[in-house]
Write a protein that holds these residues in place. Structure first.
Motif, PDB file in Angstrom:
ATOM      1  N   GLU A 111      24.128  45.230  53.957  1.00 46.08           N
ATOM      2  CA  GLU A 111      24.688  44.395  52.895  1.00 46.08           C
ATOM      3  C   GLU A 111      23.704  44.193  51.753  1.00 46.08           C
ATOM      4  O   GLU A 111      24.062  44.298  50.577  1.00 46.08           O
ATOM      5  CB  GLU A 111      25.110  43.041  53.474  1.00 46.08           C
ATOM      6  N   LYS A 112      22.435  43.901  52.081  1.00 46.27           N
ATOM      7  CA  LYS A 112      21.455  43.669  51.014  1.00 46.27           C
ATOM      8  C   LYS A 112      21.224  44.929  50.191  1.00 46.27           C
ATOM      9  O   LYS A 112      21.142  44.873  48.959  1.00 46.27           O
ATOM     10  CB  LYS A 112      20.139  43.190  51.631  1.00 46.27           C
ATOM     11  N   VAL A 113      21.094  46.077  50.868  1.00 51.80           N
ATOM     12  CA  VAL A 113      20.876  47.325  50.134  1.00 51.80           C
ATOM     13  C   VAL A 113      22.098  47.664  49.280  1.00 51.80           C
ATOM     14  O   VAL A 113      21.957  48.156  48.156  1.00 51.80           O
ATOM     15  CB  VAL A 113      20.565  48.456  51.133  1.00 51.80           C
ATOM     16  N   TRP A 114      23.293  47.373  49.792  1.00 52.66           N
ATOM     17  CA  TRP A 114      24.496  47.648  49.022  1.00 52.66           C
ATOM     18  C   TRP A 114      24.545  46.806  47.751  1.00 52.66           C
ATOM     19  O   TRP A 114      24.960  47.290  46.685  1.00 52.66           O
ATOM     20  CB  TRP A 114      25.726  47.407  49.886  1.00 52.66           C
ATOM     21  N   ARG A 115      24.107  45.557  47.839  1.00 56.61           N
ATOM     22  CA  ARG A 115      24.062  44.725  46.625  1.00 56.61           C
ATOM     23  C   ARG A 115      23.059  45.272  45.621  1.00 56.61           C
ATOM     24  O   ARG A 115      23.256  45.158  44.400  1.00 56.61           O
ATOM     25  CB  ARG A 115      23.693  43.288  46.998  1.00 56.61           C
ATOM     26  N   ASP A 116      21.961  45.891  46.121  1.00 55.32           N
ATOM     27  CA  ASP A 116      20.948  46.419  45.208  1.00 55.32           C
ATOM     28  C   ASP A 116      21.409  47.703  44.520  1.00 55.32           C
ATOM     29  O   ASP A 116      21.006  47.974  43.379  1.00 55.32           O
ATOM     30  CB  ASP A 116      19.641  46.678  45.970  1.00 55.32           C
ATOM     31  N   VAL A 117      22.228  48.496  45.185  1.00 58.21           N
ATOM     32  CA  VAL A 117      22.621  49.783  44.608  1.00 58.21           C
ATOM     33  C   VAL A 117      23.918  49.685  43.816  1.00 58.21           C
ATOM     34  O   VAL A 117      24.276  50.641  43.119  1.00 58.21           O
ATOM     35  CB  VAL A 117      22.779  50.854  45.713  1.00 58.21           C
ATOM     36  N   GLN A 118      24.619  48.563  43.908  1.00 55.29           N
ATOM     37  CA  GLN A 118      25.862  48.445  43.147  1.00 55.29           C
ATOM     38  C   GLN A 118      25.665  48.602  41.643  1.00 55.29           C
ATOM     39  O   GLN A 118      26.489  49.241  40.982  1.00 55.29           O
ATOM     40  CB  GLN A 118      26.550  47.118  43.473  1.00 55.29           C
ATOM     41  N   PRO A 119      24.574  48.054  41.053  1.00 61.01           N
ATOM     42  CA  PRO A 119      24.384  48.302  39.607  1.00 61.01           C
ATOM     43  C   PRO A 119      24.196  49.781  39.267  1.00 61.01           C
ATOM     44  O   PRO A 119      24.559  50.214  38.174  1.00 61.01           O
ATOM     45  CB  PRO A 119      23.117  47.494  39.278  1.00 61.01           C
ATOM     46  N   LEU A 120      23.656  50.561  40.204  1.00 54.66           N
ATOM     47  CA  LEU A 120      23.482  51.987  39.931  1.00 54.66           C
ATOM     48  C   LEU A 120      24.807  52.734  39.948  1.00 54.66           C
ATOM     49  O   LEU A 120      24.968  53.758  39.270  1.00 54.66           O
ATOM     50  CB  LEU A 120      22.535  52.607  40.964  1.00 54.66           C
ATOM     51  N   LEU A 121      25.765  52.233  40.759  1.00 55.15           N
ATOM     52  CA  LEU A 121      27.056  52.889  40.875  1.00 55.15           C
ATOM     53  C   LEU A 121      28.095  52.329  39.919  1.00 55.15           C
ATOM     54  O   LEU A 121      29.182  52.883  39.796  1.00 55.15           O
ATOM     55  CB  LEU A 121      27.581  52.765  42.308  1.00 55.15           C
TER      56      LEU A 121
ATOM     57  N   ALA B 273      22.141  59.942  43.071  1.00 49.79           N
ATOM     58  CA  ALA B 273      21.123  60.384  44.027  1.00 49.79           C
ATOM     59  C   ALA B 273      20.226  59.225  44.446  1.00 49.79           C
ATOM     60  O   ALA B 273      19.897  59.066  45.630  1.00 49.79           O
ATOM     61  CB  ALA B 273      20.291  61.508  43.412  1.00 49.79           C
ATOM     62  N   GLU B 274      19.837  58.374  43.488  1.00 46.42           N
ATOM     63  CA  GLU B 274      18.973  57.243  43.824  1.00 46.42           C
ATOM     64  C   GLU B 274      19.702  56.239  44.716  1.00 46.42           C
ATOM     65  O   GLU B 274      19.145  55.748  45.705  1.00 46.42           O
ATOM     66  CB  GLU B 274      18.497  56.568  42.539  1.00 46.42           C
ATOM     67  N   ALA B 275      20.956  55.930  44.398  1.00 48.25           N
ATOM     68  CA  ALA B 275      21.702  54.942  45.179  1.00 48.25           C
ATOM     69  C   ALA B 275      21.951  55.426  46.604  1.00 48.25           C
ATOM     70  O   ALA B 275      21.736  54.696  47.582  1.00 48.25           O
ATOM     71  CB  ALA B 275      23.030  54.629  44.478  1.00 48.25           C
ATOM     72  N   LEU B 276      22.401  56.664  46.729  1.00 53.98           N
ATOM     73  CA  LEU B 276      22.683  57.182  48.061  1.00 53.98           C
ATOM     74  C   LEU B 276      21.407  57.366  48.873  1.00 53.98           C
ATOM     75  O   LEU B 276      21.419  57.199  50.098  1.00 53.98           O
ATOM     76  CB  LEU B 276      23.437  58.508  47.962  1.00 53.98           C
ATOM     77  N   SER B 277      20.309  57.692  48.204  1.00 57.65           N
ATOM     78  CA  SER B 277      19.042  57.814  48.920  1.00 57.65           C
ATOM     79  C   SER B 277      18.623  56.473  49.507  1.00 57.65           C
ATOM     80  O   SER B 277      18.146  56.392  50.646  1.00 57.65           O
ATOM     81  CB  SER B 277      17.953  58.349  47.985  1.00 57.65           C
TER      82      SER B 277
END
Length: 551
Positions: free
Chosen positions: A76-86, A106-110
């Protein structure tokens, strides 16, 4: 990601990875079913999708189902961090916009793959990794100079996760892919952290042979010197493999490799002590190393406590067991049931050694007093465990074994009767087998009494070893009725008596004829045959002939 083929199906596509995580083929169409076929080029299921498919449609297809994959506390925490990238990916109109979009993907999925691998969630990591490979493949399709391989940091995380979960084949396959992705001048020079995570995970999962193989590969093929952390992992592997000599050799190598005469870390000393405790011949060396570590102020860990307690149980080292228990109380380490059982076994074996010395006449009444004190220490461990909750049955086994080993089989029988009411644990098959085995030769009458109680007052049914023991008691006591009841139980269990016991049953007396008829039923089981009786009769005939000839 391993040597096998992994599939992923969801509402918008099916992805397929081949050997070592290589994307064999793929095709994407928005809102439809996509297919990847091994060995084919980018085969599209729907003819309406042509080479002009915008990159945003491809990204939206990869985005479908991704929030569901990222559910759970670890993501959940990582998903909140990558949402701005997606966010805001609607498809770029220029080449620069498309490049920035693929970089964000690539950065978000990594980050998501790394988080899943760190949590040892291999299934989730593989499913997200498939999307990352599809994004990299899409970037290459558009003419960008991007590799289809996974980033080295992601490969390191996946190697660590697979090795921790015991999947050595997948870990080595990913290691080979990581080596292939290095430049020409970097071939054979993998980062030391890769081998540390690989070997550490293999050791923690019990794959000691694979860990030694990776260690030899690092030193021979990669020509790298092990780090201090890697030495600690290998010394632990020696403890798992019960090879204290190799552990001492690695510890000496570690001490020689440190600059300025530095000494190895406390963790290395603890692992060396645990490895030394794996064999009885090096147990005293383990206690010496642990005592030296305590004088240095090293903290006591649970793994070392388990190893030292097992060494105390194997050798009957009562004084070391007492010292270990005091150190555990001082460090605030709560013993688990297995560790407590080892301490009880240590006190029981030490008490048995005192009893043997007293029986040999080498020690006076002081040995009996010492034996009573050791049994009191064993009882204290059982009482403390009882105060914490339900008594584990393995502690009951250890306490019964302690009483039986010092010749107090009658006390063990009393303990067996009070275990249900006072200790809160029902005796099982192993508990009865321990006490019956001690009563077989010492008190056959008590054996038959306990046997009757076991069959009438408990749900325990005798196993094959217990039935053989009961049949020997019946032959020794010349009790034909008891032998007949045991033979009936053996017939129900479809177990035939051994020929030696059959020979003893023929000497009981008046009951021999009845026992012969009952033993004839075992012919169907294939155990006792008529040839056994004929051989017995022939032996009796030969004995009579020899007696008559000598007279």
């Amino acid at each position: 990601l391993t040597r096998q083929m992994y599939f992923l199906s969801h509402g918008h596509g099916t992805f397929l990875l081949g050997r070592c995580g290589r994307l064999l083929s793929y095709s994407v169409r928005p809102g439809g079913q996509c297919a990847l076929l091994p060995g084919t080029q980018h085969r599209r299921v729907n003819d309406s999708v042509d080479d002009g498919t915008p990159s945003g449609a491809r990204s939206m297809s990869l985005m479908a189902g991704l929030p569901v994959l990222c559910q759970g506390p670890a993501m959940e925490k990582v998903w909140r961090d990558v949402q701005p990238l997606l966010a805001g990916q609607k498809g770029g109109t220029t080449r620069c916009d498309s490049e920035r979009e693929h970089d964000r993907w690539a950065e978000a999925l990594s980050l998501l793959v790394d988080a899943a691998a760190s949590a040892d969630d291999l299934l989730r990591a593989r499913r997200i990794c498939l999307r990352l490979l599809a994004a990299l493949e899409a970037a290459k399709e558009e003419g960008r100079e991007m590799t289809r391989a996974l980033p080295p940091a992601i490969l390191q995380s996946l190697i660590s996760a697979h090795s921790r979960c015991g999947d050595a084949d997948a870990a080595f396959a990913l290691l080979g892919q990581l080596e292939q992705g290095l430049d020409g001048d970097q071939q054979g020079r993998l980062p030391a952290e890769v081998f540390e995570s690989l070997i550490g995970g293999l050791v923690n999962s019990g794959r000691v042979g694979a860990a030694f193989g990776a260690f030899r590969r690092m030193r021979s093929w990669s020509l790298q010197e092990p780090s201090s952390r890697l030495y600690v992992h290998m010394i632990r592997a020696c403890g798992v493999a019960k090879d204290p000599d190799q552990a001492q050799s690695l510890y000496d190598e570690l001490a020689a490799s440190l600059p300025g005469g530095q000494e190895p870390c406390a963790e290395a000393r603890a692992e060396l002590a645990a490895a030394m405790a794996s064999r009885k011949r090096t147990a005293y060396a383990a206690f010496k190393i642990a005592s030296e570590a305590a004088r240095r102020g090293d903290s006591l860990n649970h793994r070392l406590c388990v190893a030292l307690a097992r060494a105390c149980a194997q050798g009957g080292f009562a004084e070391q067991a007492k010292l270990l228990r005091r150190r555990m109380r001082a460090a605030g380490i709560a013993p688990e049931p297995g560790l407590r059982a080892d301490l009880v076994r240590a006190f029981g074996m030490a008490a048995a050694q005192r009893a043997q010395s007293s029986a040999a006449g080498t020690v006076g009444d002081g040995a009996l007093v010492e034996r009573s004190k050791l049994l009191a220490h064993a009882w204290r461990e059982v009482q403390e465990a009882r105060e914490e909750g339900k008594l584990p049955v393995e502690l009951l086994h250890a306490l019964l074994l302690a009483y039986c080993s010092v010749g107090l089989a009658n006390h063990a029988e009393d303990l067996l009767g009070m275990s249900s009411g006072h200790l809160g644990v029902e005796p099982d098959e192993e508990a009865y087998a321990l006490v019956l085995g001690a009563l077989e030769s010492a008190q056959p009458d008590r054996f038959r009494h306990l046997w009757s109680q076991m069959l009438t007052n408990s749900a325990v049914r005798p196993n094959g070893q217990m039935l053989e023991s009961a049949l020997r008691v019946a032959a020794a006591c010349r009790d034909g009725q008891f032998a007949r009841s045991v033979l009936e139980l053996m017939f129900e269990a479809k177990q035939s008596p051994s020929p030696e016991i059959v020979d003893q049953l023929f000497t009981i007396g008046p009951e021999t004829a009845g026992l012969r008829k009952l033993l004839s039923a075992f012919n169907k089981l294939g155990g006792v045959s008529a040839t056994t009786w004929h051989s017995t009769r022939s032996r009796e005939t030969v004995a009579l002939q020899r007696a008559s000839s000598s007279s």
